[in-house]
Scaffold this motif. Structure first.
Motif, PDB file in Angstrom:
ATOM      1  N   THR A 156      26.141   0.691   1.438  1.00 38.77           N
ATOM      2  CA  THR A 156      26.543   1.529   0.194  1.00 38.77           C
ATOM      3  C   THR A 156      27.288   0.808  -0.734  1.00 38.77           C
ATOM      4  OG1 THR A 156      27.987   2.823   1.460  1.00 38.77           O
ATOM      5  CG2 THR A 156      25.925   3.702   1.450  1.00 38.77           C
ATOM      6  N   GLY A 157      28.538   0.052   0.156  1.00 39.74           N
ATOM      7  CA  GLY A 157      29.401  -0.534  -0.800  1.00 39.74           C
ATOM      8  C   GLY A 157      30.704   0.255  -0.904  1.00 39.74           C
ATOM      9  N   CYS A 158      30.409   1.625  -0.213  1.00 37.49           N
ATOM     10  CA  CYS A 158      31.683   2.581  -0.484  1.00 37.49           C
ATOM     11  C   CYS A 158      32.617   2.303   0.660  1.00 37.49           C
ATOM     12  CB  CYS A 158      31.105   3.998  -0.490  1.00 37.49           C
ATOM     13  SG  CYS A 158      29.816   4.446  -1.599  1.00 37.49           S
ATOM     14  N   SER A 159      33.666   2.593   0.296  1.00 36.86           N
ATOM     15  CA  SER A 159      34.892   2.706   1.378  1.00 36.86           C
ATOM     16  C   SER A 159      35.565   3.723   1.659  1.00 36.86           C
ATOM     17  CB  SER A 159      35.952   1.611   1.017  1.00 36.86           C
ATOM     18  OG  SER A 159      36.592   2.190  -0.399  1.00 36.86           O
ATOM     19  N   GLY A 160      36.141   3.750   3.089  1.00 37.40           N
ATOM     20  CA  GLY A 160      37.072   4.889   3.426  1.00 37.40           C
ATOM     21  C   GLY A 160      38.448   4.115   4.145  1.00 37.40           C
ATOM     22  N   VAL A 161      39.342   5.283   3.867  1.00 41.38           N
ATOM     23  CA  VAL A 161      40.753   4.785   4.275  1.00 41.38           C
ATOM     24  C   VAL A 161      41.207   5.609   5.581  1.00 41.38           C
ATOM     25  CG1 VAL A 161      42.944   4.638   3.350  1.00 41.38           C
ATOM     26  CG2 VAL A 161      41.085   4.363   1.902  1.00 41.38           C
ATOM     27  N   ALA A 162      42.213   5.101   6.440  1.00 38.07           N
ATOM     28  CA  ALA A 162      42.836   5.815   7.433  1.00 38.07           C
ATOM     29  C   ALA A 162      44.077   5.229   7.779  1.00 38.07           C
ATOM     30  CB  ALA A 162      41.840   5.852   8.875  1.00 38.07           C
ATOM     31  N   GLU A 163      44.953   6.016   8.221  1.00 42.40           N
ATOM     32  CA  GLU A 163      46.186   5.409   8.498  1.00 42.40           C
ATOM     33  C   GLU A 163      46.838   5.616  10.021  1.00 42.40           C
ATOM     34  OE1 GLU A 163      48.832   7.668   5.702  1.00 42.40           O
ATOM     35  OE2 GLU A 163      48.579   6.293   4.014  1.00 42.40           O
ATOM     36  N   ILE A 164      47.722   4.994  10.377  1.00 42.28           N
ATOM     37  CA  ILE A 164      48.417   5.307  11.586  1.00 42.28           C
ATOM     38  C   ILE A 164      50.029   4.687  11.584  1.00 42.28           C
ATOM     39  CG2 ILE A 164      47.644   2.830  12.809  1.00 42.28           C
ATOM     40  CD1 ILE A 164      47.308   4.350  15.573  1.00 42.28           C
ATOM     41  N   THR A 165      50.815   5.539  12.308  1.00 44.29           N
ATOM     42  CA  THR A 165      52.105   4.951  12.336  1.00 44.29           C
ATOM     43  C   THR A 165      52.523   4.546  13.637  1.00 44.29           C
ATOM     44  OG1 THR A 165      52.699   6.794  10.462  1.00 44.29           O
ATOM     45  CG2 THR A 165      54.522   5.984  11.939  1.00 44.29           C
ATOM     46  N   ILE A 166      53.111   3.436  13.519  1.00 44.70           N
ATOM     47  CA  ILE A 166      53.582   3.032  14.618  1.00 44.70           C
ATOM     48  C   ILE A 166      55.156   2.906  14.639  1.00 44.70           C
ATOM     49  CG2 ILE A 166      53.845   0.652  16.361  1.00 44.70           C
ATOM     50  CD1 ILE A 166      51.176   1.818  16.145  1.00 44.70           C
ATOM     51  N   THR A 167      55.805   3.751  15.828  1.00 40.94           N
ATOM     52  CA  THR A 167      57.120   3.939  15.751  1.00 40.94           C
ATOM     53  C   THR A 167      57.895   3.073  16.627  1.00 40.94           C
ATOM     54  OG1 THR A 167      56.671   6.292  15.628  1.00 40.94           O
ATOM     55  CG2 THR A 167      58.867   5.750  16.665  1.00 40.94           C
ATOM     56  N   VAL A 168      58.955   2.585  16.210  1.00 38.07           N
ATOM     57  CA  VAL A 168      59.910   1.592  16.781  1.00 38.07           C
ATOM     58  C   VAL A 168      61.153   2.143  17.137  1.00 38.07           C
ATOM     59  CG1 VAL A 168      60.951  -0.815  16.668  1.00 38.07           C
ATOM     60  CG2 VAL A 168      58.878  -0.516  15.569  1.00 38.07           C
ATOM     61  N   GLN A 169      61.362   2.149  18.597  1.00 41.26           N
ATOM     62  CA  GLN A 169      62.637   3.040  18.912  1.00 41.26           C
ATOM     63  C   GLN A 169      63.820   2.208  18.399  1.00 41.26           C
ATOM     64  OE1 GLN A 169      61.859   3.202  22.976  1.00 41.26           O
ATOM     65  NE2 GLN A 169      60.729   5.211  22.825  1.00 41.26           N
TER      66      GLN A 169
END
Length: 261
Positions: A156-169
């Motif tokens: 389709t040429g369409c896109s999606g987005v996702a996020e993730i947070t990596i925590t540094v102590q």
């Protein structure tokens, strides 16, 4: 003028001009169907005095951001209007998901990030990633960071987005490493060297080992697992030794280790 009995009749002719509006067809700029995250331009060509869209807009063009029916009336100078309708359709973007082998790190550690749901991927921010593209990348953030991936579908040429947070102590001034309390350098294959967990993450840090009298028996940067031999290459005596780990950024750690033979 004529007479009919006692009635007087008079007639005249008047031309009435009906100012019909000029019909129009919409002009669409952009692909249809369009991606959920995109939009297309719908225009009414020609010259009209005013416009009224089903969206409430009163301009000659609008940006369509959703699927559905769009109706518009264009009015000429006489106030006569022509109405037309157009249907817009969309293609859904892929549903992107991100997983990580760990979401909490000590300074200097890394996490493997994996995206799924699309055919190609673009990761950001790029500064702390091993690769900006591909389904898998390795993140080595210096502080807590939120990573974003944009995935695109080839069909389709369409896109999606996702996020993730990596925590540094935040470990403060203490170096986040763990050293064995004792080891036995007797070449039996078990605990023959003194290992310091996570020390490989800090190659700029130096490790100094000394006796209770302050005599240095080992010093190295980057650290290599100590085999229980002194600077002269001979085995050190059994007993307790002390260590100090010092880093350029001011972090440090100290403690003791016992040599058992």
């Amino acid at each position: 003028m004529g007479y009919t009995g006692h009635t007087c009749n008079k007639s005249t002719t008047q031309t009435i001009v009906i100012d019909e509006p000029t019909p129009f067809d919409f002009v669409v700029t952009g692909d249809v169907p369009f991606c959920d995250s995109d939009s297309v331009l719908i225009e009414i060509p020609g010259t009209y005095t005013s416009y009224q869209w089903s969206t409430g807009a009163t301009t000659s063009s609008i940006m369509a951001k959703e699927a559905g029916e769009y109706t518009a009336t264009a009015f000429n100078s006489s106030g006569c209007g022509f109405t037309n309708q157009i249907t817009m359709t969309t293609s859904p973007g892929p549903s992107i998901e991100i997983s990580a082998d760990t979401e909490t790190l000590l300074p200097g550690q890394s996490a493997v990030l994996t995206a799924s749901g699309a055919d190609s991927y673009l990761w950001s921010p790029a500064e702390s990633l091993s690769s900006e593209t591909g389904a898998t990348t390795t993140a080595t953030p210096v502080s807590t960071t939120t990573y974003t991936v944009i995935g695109e579908s080839q069909s389709t040429g369409c896109s999606g987005v996702a996020e993730i947070t990596i925590t540094v102590q935040d470990t403060g001034d203490e170096l986040p490493v763990t050293a064995l309390k004792m080891f036995s350098p007797n070449n039996d294959g078990t605990d023959d060297t003194w290992e310091i967990e996570n020390m490989d993450l800090f190659p700029e840090c130096s490790v100094r080992i000394f006796t209770r009298n302050g005599e240095t028996v080992y010093e190295k940067a980057p650290y290599e697992n100590w085999d229980g031999r002194g600077l002269n290459g001979t085995d050190v005596d059994e007993g307790a030794y002390y260590y100090v780990i010092s880093c350029d950024d001011g972090k440090s750690k100290s403690g003791s280790v016992s040599v058992i033979r």
